[in-house]
Write an enzyme that holds these catalytic residues in place. Sequence first.
Site, short mmCIF file in Angstrom:
data_model
loop_
_atom_site.label_atom_id
_atom_site.label_comp_id
_atom_site.label_asym_id
_atom_site.label_seq_id
_atom_site.Cartn_x
_atom_site.Cartn_y
_atom_site.Cartn_z
N ASP A 33 199.36 51.93 114.74
CA ASP A 33 199.56 50.74 113.91
C ASP A 33 198.67 50.84 112.66
O ASP A 33 197.52 51.27 112.73
CB ASP A 33 199.21 49.48 114.72
CG ASP A 33 199.71 48.21 114.05
OD1 ASP A 33 200.67 47.61 114.57
OD2 ASP A 33 199.13 47.82 113.01
N GLY A 89 205.51 35.82 115.94
CA GLY A 89 204.70 36.75 115.17
C GLY A 89 205.40 38.04 114.78
O GLY A 89 204.75 38.96 114.27
N GLN A 90 206.71 38.12 115.00
CA GLN A 90 207.41 39.35 114.58
C GLN A 90 207.51 39.39 113.07
O GLN A 90 208.00 38.43 112.44
CB GLN A 90 208.82 39.43 115.21
CG GLN A 90 209.51 40.75 114.89
CD GLN A 90 210.85 40.92 115.61
OE1 GLN A 90 211.35 40.01 116.25
NE2 GLN A 90 211.42 42.13 115.49
N HIS A 118 209.66 46.75 118.53
CA HIS A 118 208.53 47.65 118.76
C HIS A 118 207.65 47.08 119.86
O HIS A 118 207.41 45.87 119.91
CB HIS A 118 207.72 47.85 117.48
CG HIS A 118 207.41 46.60 116.72
ND1 HIS A 118 208.35 45.96 115.94
CD2 HIS A 118 206.29 45.85 116.66
CE1 HIS A 118 207.81 44.88 115.41
NE2 HIS A 118 206.55 44.77 115.83
N HIS A 160 203.95 46.89 121.19
CA HIS A 160 202.55 47.09 120.87
C HIS A 160 201.83 47.55 122.14
O HIS A 160 201.91 46.86 123.17
CB HIS A 160 201.89 45.79 120.41
CG HIS A 160 202.38 45.22 119.13
ND1 HIS A 160 201.72 45.39 117.93
CD2 HIS A 160 203.46 44.45 118.84
CE1 HIS A 160 202.35 44.75 116.97
NE2 HIS A 160 203.42 44.16 117.49
P1 DGP Z 1 204.86 42.53 114.51
O1 DGP Z 1 204.01 41.54 113.79
O2 DGP Z 1 204.91 42.30 116.01
O3 DGP Z 1 206.25 42.63 113.89
O4 DGP Z 1 204.16 43.93 114.31
C1 DGP Z 1 204.34 44.73 113.20
C2 DGP Z 1 203.23 45.71 113.23
O5 DGP Z 1 203.58 46.78 112.37
C3 DGP Z 1 201.90 45.18 112.73
O6 DGP Z 1 200.93 45.28 113.77
C4 DGP Z 1 201.52 46.07 111.56
C5 DGP Z 1 202.44 47.25 111.73
N1 DGP Z 1 202.90 47.84 110.48
C6 DGP Z 1 203.51 47.19 109.46
N2 DGP Z 1 203.83 48.05 108.48
C7 DGP Z 1 203.42 49.28 108.91
C8 DGP Z 1 203.49 50.58 108.35
O7 DGP Z 1 203.99 50.80 107.23
N3 DGP Z 1 202.96 51.59 109.07
C9 DGP Z 1 202.39 51.38 110.32
N4 DGP Z 1 201.89 52.45 110.93
N5 DGP Z 1 202.33 50.17 110.87
C10 DGP Z 1 202.84 49.14 110.19
#
Ligand code: DGP
Length: 114
Positions: free
Chosen positions: A30, A93-94, A100, A102
């Site tokens: 992340d 919180g999506q 995905h 976590h």
């Molecule tokens: P959610 O809030 O559950 O939709 O989680 C999205 C997650 O994605 C958040 O923890 C941050 C991560 N994230 C967002 N953009 C990027 C990216 O460009 N690269 C990576 N590695 N993670 C990302």
Amino acid sequence: MESCIFCRIRDDELPARKVYEDELVVAFEDLNPQAPTHVLVIPRRHIATLNDLQPDDEPLVGHMLAVGAKMAAQRGHAARGWRAVFNNQREAGQTVFHIHLHVLGGRPMEWPPG
Ligand code: DGP
């Protein structure tokens, strides 16, 4: 979905620290980690939300969880514990609309979540 950032990470059009790939899923670190281990497991196929899952997707979601468990075990969290989270839709919180998992571990966690 050309505009989906996770599809672009899957396709190596955006950089990410990938930690696992197979024919069904991709896992990567992340960008904004919330714990010492914070890995995201995504299906290769674009599925926007858990609401969009079809009955045929059930093995895929099970595989995402199995890969998450493998990632957690590899990082030494199997015995102490780790958390598996799917945020589904905005109020939960999506923020990225490609499902995905976590995988969070390496620190004590609280319940209920915020
Ligand atoms: P959610 O809030 O559950 O939709 O989680 C999205 C997650 O994605 C958040 O923890 C941050 C991560 N994230 C967002 N953009 C990027 C990216 O460009 N690269 C990576 N590695 N993670 C990302």
